[in-house]
Design a protein around this motif. Sequence first.
Motif, PDB file in Angstrom:
ATOM      1  N   PRO A   1       0.824  -1.223   0.000  1.00  0.00           N
ATOM      2  CA  PRO A   1       0.000   0.000   0.000  1.00  0.00           C
ATOM      3  C   PRO A   1       0.850   1.262   0.000  1.00  0.00           C
ATOM      4  CG  PRO A   1       0.031  -0.955   2.201  1.00  0.00           C
ATOM      5  CD  PRO A   1       0.817  -1.876   1.312  1.00  0.00           C
ATOM      6  N   VAL A   2       0.357   2.298  -0.674  1.00  0.00           N
ATOM      7  CA  VAL A   2       1.040   3.599  -0.701  1.00  0.00           C
ATOM      8  C   VAL A   2       0.127   4.648  -0.058  1.00  0.00           C
ATOM      9  CG1 VAL A   2       2.510   3.151  -2.711  1.00  0.00           C
ATOM     10  CG2 VAL A   2       0.185   3.992  -3.054  1.00  0.00           C
ATOM     11  N   PRO A   3       0.711   5.663   0.612  1.00  0.00           N
ATOM     12  CA  PRO A   3      -0.117   6.623   1.368  1.00  0.00           C
ATOM     13  C   PRO A   3      -0.751   7.717   0.519  1.00  0.00           C
ATOM     14  CG  PRO A   3       2.197   7.107   1.682  1.00  0.00           C
ATOM     15  CD  PRO A   3       2.144   5.888   0.815  1.00  0.00           C
ATOM     16  N   GLU A   4      -1.333   7.318  -0.620  1.00  0.00           N
ATOM     17  CA  GLU A   4      -2.028   8.293  -1.474  1.00  0.00           C
ATOM     18  C   GLU A   4      -3.281   7.597  -1.999  1.00  0.00           C
ATOM     19  OE1 GLU A   4      -3.640  10.981  -3.596  1.00  0.00           O
ATOM     20  OE2 GLU A   4      -3.019   9.251  -4.797  1.00  0.00           O
ATOM     21  N   PRO A   5      -4.474   8.068  -1.641  1.00  0.00           N
ATOM     22  CA  PRO A   5      -5.710   7.323  -1.928  1.00  0.00           C
ATOM     23  C   PRO A   5      -5.942   6.966  -3.388  1.00  0.00           C
ATOM     24  CG  PRO A   5      -6.140   9.149  -0.416  1.00  0.00           C
ATOM     25  CD  PRO A   5      -4.726   9.305  -0.873  1.00  0.00           C
ATOM     26  N   ARG A   6      -5.706   7.918  -4.309  1.00  0.00           N
ATOM     27  CA  ARG A   6      -5.972   7.636  -5.733  1.00  0.00           C
ATOM     28  C   ARG A   6      -4.971   6.609  -6.276  1.00  0.00           C
ATOM     29  NH1 ARG A   6      -6.651  13.105  -5.284  1.00  0.00           N
ATOM     30  NH2 ARG A   6      -8.774  13.889  -5.582  1.00  0.00           N
ATOM     31  N   GLU A   7      -3.698   6.814  -5.964  1.00  0.00           N
ATOM     32  CA  GLU A   7      -2.669   5.872  -6.424  1.00  0.00           C
ATOM     33  C   GLU A   7      -2.925   4.485  -5.828  1.00  0.00           C
ATOM     34  OE1 GLU A   7       2.159   5.195  -6.293  1.00  0.00           O
ATOM     35  OE2 GLU A   7       1.366   7.129  -5.635  1.00  0.00           O
ATOM     36  N   GLN A   8      -3.350   4.450  -4.560  1.00  0.00           N
ATOM     37  CA  GLN A   8      -3.631   3.175  -3.909  1.00  0.00           C
ATOM     38  C   GLN A   8      -4.814   2.474  -4.566  1.00  0.00           C
ATOM     39  OE1 GLN A   8      -2.002   1.314  -2.015  1.00  0.00           O
ATOM     40  NE2 GLN A   8      -3.613  -0.213  -1.682  1.00  0.00           N
ATOM     41  N   ALA A   9      -5.829   3.218  -4.973  1.00  0.00           N
ATOM     42  CA  ALA A   9      -6.980   2.633  -5.673  1.00  0.00           C
ATOM     43  C   ALA A   9      -6.534   2.011  -6.998  1.00  0.00           C
ATOM     44  CB  ALA A   9      -8.046   3.699  -5.912  1.00  0.00           C
ATOM     45  N   GLU A  10      -5.588   2.683  -7.697  1.00  0.00           N
ATOM     46  CA  GLU A  10      -5.053   2.150  -8.961  1.00  0.00           C
ATOM     47  C   GLU A  10      -4.271   0.860  -8.714  1.00  0.00           C
ATOM     48  OE1 GLU A  10      -2.741   5.316 -10.593  1.00  0.00           O
ATOM     49  OE2 GLU A  10      -4.477   6.622 -10.922  1.00  0.00           O
ATOM     50  N   ARG A  11      -3.477   0.844  -7.632  1.00  0.00           N
ATOM     51  CA  ARG A  11      -2.707  -0.357  -7.298  1.00  0.00           C
ATOM     52  C   ARG A  11      -3.635  -1.521  -6.952  1.00  0.00           C
ATOM     53  NH1 ARG A  11       2.824  -0.272  -5.368  1.00  0.00           N
ATOM     54  NH2 ARG A  11       3.790   1.644  -6.070  1.00  0.00           N
ATOM     55  N   ARG A  12      -4.707  -1.207  -6.231  1.00  0.00           N
ATOM     56  CA  ARG A  12      -5.668  -2.245  -5.850  1.00  0.00           C
ATOM     57  C   ARG A  12      -6.301  -2.861  -7.094  1.00  0.00           C
ATOM     58  NH1 ARG A  12      -8.380   0.551  -2.067  1.00  0.00           N
ATOM     59  NH2 ARG A  12     -10.199   1.047  -3.311  1.00  0.00           N
ATOM     60  N   GLU A  13      -6.627  -2.010  -8.077  1.00  0.00           N
ATOM     61  CA  GLU A  13      -7.208  -2.497  -9.325  1.00  0.00           C
ATOM     62  C   GLU A  13      -6.183  -3.325 -10.105  1.00  0.00           C
ATOM     63  OE1 GLU A  13      -9.854  -3.238 -12.440  1.00  0.00           O
ATOM     64  OE2 GLU A  13     -10.141  -2.702 -10.329  1.00  0.00           O
ATOM     65  N   ALA A  14      -4.916  -2.859 -10.125  1.00  0.00           N
ATOM     66  CA  ALA A  14      -3.850  -3.607 -10.808  1.00  0.00           C
ATOM     67  C   ALA A  14      -3.676  -4.988 -10.173  1.00  0.00           C
ATOM     68  CB  ALA A  14      -2.531  -2.828 -10.733  1.00  0.00           C
ATOM     69  N   ARG A  15      -3.741  -5.033  -8.838  1.00  0.00           N
ATOM     70  CA  ARG A  15      -3.610  -6.312  -8.131  1.00  0.00           C
ATOM     71  C   ARG A  15      -4.798  -7.224  -8.478  1.00  0.00           C
ATOM     72  NH1 ARG A  15      -5.790  -7.711  -3.267  1.00  0.00           N
ATOM     73  NH2 ARG A  15      -4.951  -9.624  -2.350  1.00  0.00           N
ATOM     74  N   ARG A  16      -6.004  -6.653  -8.537  1.00  0.00           N
ATOM     75  CA  ARG A  16      -7.197  -7.446  -8.872  1.00  0.00           C
ATOM     76  C   ARG A  16      -7.059  -8.075 -10.258  1.00  0.00           C
ATOM     77  NH1 ARG A  16     -11.592  -7.461 -11.619  1.00  0.00           N
ATOM     78  NH2 ARG A  16     -11.168  -5.450 -12.634  1.00  0.00           N
ATOM     79  N   LEU A  17      -6.547  -7.294 -11.218  1.00  0.00           N
ATOM     80  CA  LEU A  17      -6.359  -7.797 -12.583  1.00  0.00           C
ATOM     81  C   LEU A  17      -5.307  -8.903 -12.633  1.00  0.00           C
ATOM     82  CD1 LEU A  17      -6.504  -4.398 -14.531  1.00  0.00           C
ATOM     83  CD2 LEU A  17      -8.254  -6.204 -14.507  1.00  0.00           C
ATOM     84  N   LEU A  18      -4.201  -8.727 -11.855  1.00  0.00           N
ATOM     85  CA  LEU A  18      -3.146  -9.743 -11.802  1.00  0.00           C
ATOM     86  C   LEU A  18      -3.684 -11.053 -11.228  1.00  0.00           C
ATOM     87  CD1 LEU A  18      -0.078  -7.662 -10.542  1.00  0.00           C
ATOM     88  CD2 LEU A  18      -0.144  -8.978 -12.662  1.00  0.00           C
ATOM     89  N   LEU A  19      -4.451 -10.951 -10.141  1.00  0.00           N
ATOM     90  CA  LEU A  19      -5.014 -12.144  -9.506  1.00  0.00           C
ATOM     91  C   LEU A  19      -6.036 -12.812 -10.423  1.00  0.00           C
ATOM     92  CD1 LEU A  19      -5.487 -10.865  -5.838  1.00  0.00           C
ATOM     93  CD2 LEU A  19      -3.765 -12.469  -6.666  1.00  0.00           C
ATOM     94  N   SER A  20      -6.803 -11.990 -11.140  1.00  0.00           N
ATOM     95  CA  SER A  20      -7.798 -12.522 -12.070  1.00  0.00           C
ATOM     96  C   SER A  20      -7.129 -13.288 -13.206  1.00  0.00           C
ATOM     97  CB  SER A  20      -8.638 -11.362 -12.614  1.00  0.00           C
ATOM     98  OG  SER A  20      -9.507 -11.795 -13.619  1.00  0.00           O
ATOM     99  N   ALA A  21      -6.030 -12.705 -13.758  1.00  0.00           N
ATOM    100  CA  ALA A  21      -5.286 -13.361 -14.842  1.00  0.00           C
ATOM    101  C   ALA A  21      -4.664 -14.666 -14.351  1.00  0.00           C
ATOM    102  CB  ALA A  21      -4.199 -12.415 -15.366  1.00  0.00           C
ATOM    103  N   GLU A  22      -4.153 -14.662 -13.113  1.00  0.00           N
ATOM    104  CA  GLU A  22      -3.531 -15.847 -12.520  1.00  0.00           C
ATOM    105  C   GLU A  22      -4.572 -16.952 -12.332  1.00  0.00           C
ATOM    106  OE1 GLU A  22      -0.479 -16.703  -8.816  1.00  0.00           O
ATOM    107  OE2 GLU A  22      -2.113 -15.307  -8.512  1.00  0.00           O
ATOM    108  N   ALA A  23      -5.783 -16.565 -11.898  1.00  0.00           N
ATOM    109  CA  ALA A  23      -6.860 -17.549 -11.694  1.00  0.00           C
ATOM    110  C   ALA A  23      -7.274 -18.189 -13.016  1.00  0.00           C
ATOM    111  CB  ALA A  23      -8.048 -16.868 -11.023  1.00  0.00           C
ATOM    112  N   GLN A  24      -7.297 -17.388 -14.088  1.00  0.00           N
ATOM    113  CA  GLN A  24      -7.684 -17.915 -15.404  1.00  0.00           C
ATOM    114  C   GLN A  24      -6.642 -18.899 -15.931  1.00  0.00           C
ATOM    115  OE1 GLN A  24      -8.370 -14.493 -17.869  1.00  0.00           O
ATOM    116  NE2 GLN A  24     -10.308 -13.969 -16.859  1.00  0.00           N
ATOM    117  N   GLN A  25      -5.344 -18.614 -15.652  1.00  0.00           N
ATOM    118  CA  GLN A  25      -4.272 -19.514 -16.098  1.00  0.00           C
ATOM    119  C   GLN A  25      -4.342 -20.857 -15.392  1.00  0.00           C
ATOM    120  OE1 GLN A  25      -0.628 -17.378 -15.468  1.00  0.00           O
ATOM    121  NE2 GLN A  25      -0.950 -15.987 -17.195  1.00  0.00           N
ATOM    122  N   ASN A  26      -4.743 -20.784 -14.106  1.00  0.00           N
ATOM    123  CA  ASN A  26      -4.816 -22.029 -13.326  1.00  0.00           C
ATOM    124  C   ASN A  26      -6.117 -22.779 -13.578  1.00  0.00           C
ATOM    125  OD1 ASN A  26      -2.371 -21.372 -12.240  1.00  0.00           O
ATOM    126  ND2 ASN A  26      -3.216 -20.378 -10.420  1.00  0.00           N
TER     127      ASN A  26
END
Length: 567
Positions: A542-567
């Motif tokens: 997590p980073v101490p900036e709300p907008r940037e943190q929201a973007e990181r959270r979305e990036a993490r969601r996409l990474l986890l989603s892609a990983e789930a599809q591969q498995n």
Amino acid sequence: MSISAPSAESRATALSFENLTVSFETEFSEVHAVKGISLEVYPGEVVALVGESGSGKSVTSTAAIGLLPSNANISGKAFVGGVNVVGLAENKMRKMRATEIAMVFQEPMTALNPVLTVERQLTESLELHGLAYGKEATARAIELLKLVGIPDPHKRIKQYPHQFSGGQRQRIVIAMAISCDPKVIIADEPTTALDVTVQAEILDLLRELKDKLNTGILLITHNMGVVADLADRVAVMFHGSLVETGTVDQVLNRPQHDYTKKLLASVPRLAAVDVTGTWTPAPPDPVSLDRELVLEAKNLVLEYDMRGTKFRAVDDLSFELERGKILGIVGESGSGKSTVAKAVLGLLPVASGVLAVQGTNLASLRPKESRAIRSKIGVIFQDPAASLNPRFPIGDCITEPMVVHKVGTRAERIKRAEELLDAVHLPRTVINRYPHELSGGQRQRICIARALTLDPELLIADEPTSALDVSVQAAVLEMIQELQSRYEFACLFVSHDLAVVDLLAHHVVVMKDGKAVEQGRVSDVLHSPQHDYTRKLLAAAPVPEPREQAERREARRLLLSAEAQQN
């Protein structure tokens, strides 16, 4: 986008404080811990209460749940669902705990009873408050485990706390907290002891439960990244008083009070990260002909003997660390980071491969020879309070390595202790004081001084700042940088805080399940990761900036989603 708190007229509060004051009667004087604070938490809202140790955060929350010690004097009001709990009879307060207000503690293993099954601990409060009994209570407990994301809840409910991972234990504590549908949850540093990826999962869970159950959450933390990720509003405490309140965007991006500005300036920031994998790395640094290797691992294998069964904790690991450089080792719990540090310190034998300090392979040394090698290695542990002998004055703590290795006279040792106190910016007068008389940050400085007593060639730092407040952490990290540039020792820095490694280290090794998945310069690995696991780690930090943190959270969601599809 952050929301402002609704007005008191529009709906009732889940938790509110009105001019709350708490003082403690001690042997010598009265200590004023909380000085007339007023604060509201509404249903479905997360309010973060931030500040350093001793600011009064935990005392405020403990007053709301009626768990302050007998020497506490409380005045003002604390409303839980419209009921003032200040001065409330203990039998009435006991009925409100779990049903109206619940708490998620910092360390899950101290919050769970190790000799009772998870089923017994989850059904206990249901039965105590008359909400469910027998099979009905067990069915509700299974439902709660499923809700907080524990796999196979039907089977795992019969297990004991030690059979779960740290993140799963914290999920169980959260399940216990929500078992009786409380109106408000107090989360006291709920992610401090967790890895970044597990922390991100717990924050996702709290956010999901808050929306689903419309529960108000009072989040107590000193992690500004967690605040940016989860909070709607922020209240900053300093010396028992509220110095600033506002939306998360106002407080983190446009702080008004000097203390808030200082707190935010102390937070190590992880630089911008390219998680696309399309980046082309810069050419490698030219290899210096006169570089001096201090630590080297080649195809290193480390194993634990578990009652005759070998568990491979580190497998085929290779890296190099030269003089004057800092090598960061990062990864989740169980990845093998601390196991490597233990092996370097001689606390774990090398199963195979090479682990060499200044060209000498540790695996081939006799005990007497390894003792001489260890005199060249200093170590800073995670918990400064646990690593200093409480019966030794500070001077003896610092000079202990000189005594063990029979170096110098009594006068020379005292002189060395005074020099090192100067180096870590502590007054020489502390030499005759005891560890309990110093703050956490001062104790960690003493640990750094002790690690440097014998002018080590190699310094091992195992999570040296994770137990410290942000401003104290910043001072300790600055000191490590300053001392490292002055004494030019090599440093093996073990951490799960990627921002700290980004700030300090020159090179980094990313470990997963005992293997190195990626390594290289910090500017390459942490800013433009090539491996999916490294990207996932960085997206979870997590980073101490709300907008940037929201973007990181979305990036993490996409990474986890892609990983789930591969498995």
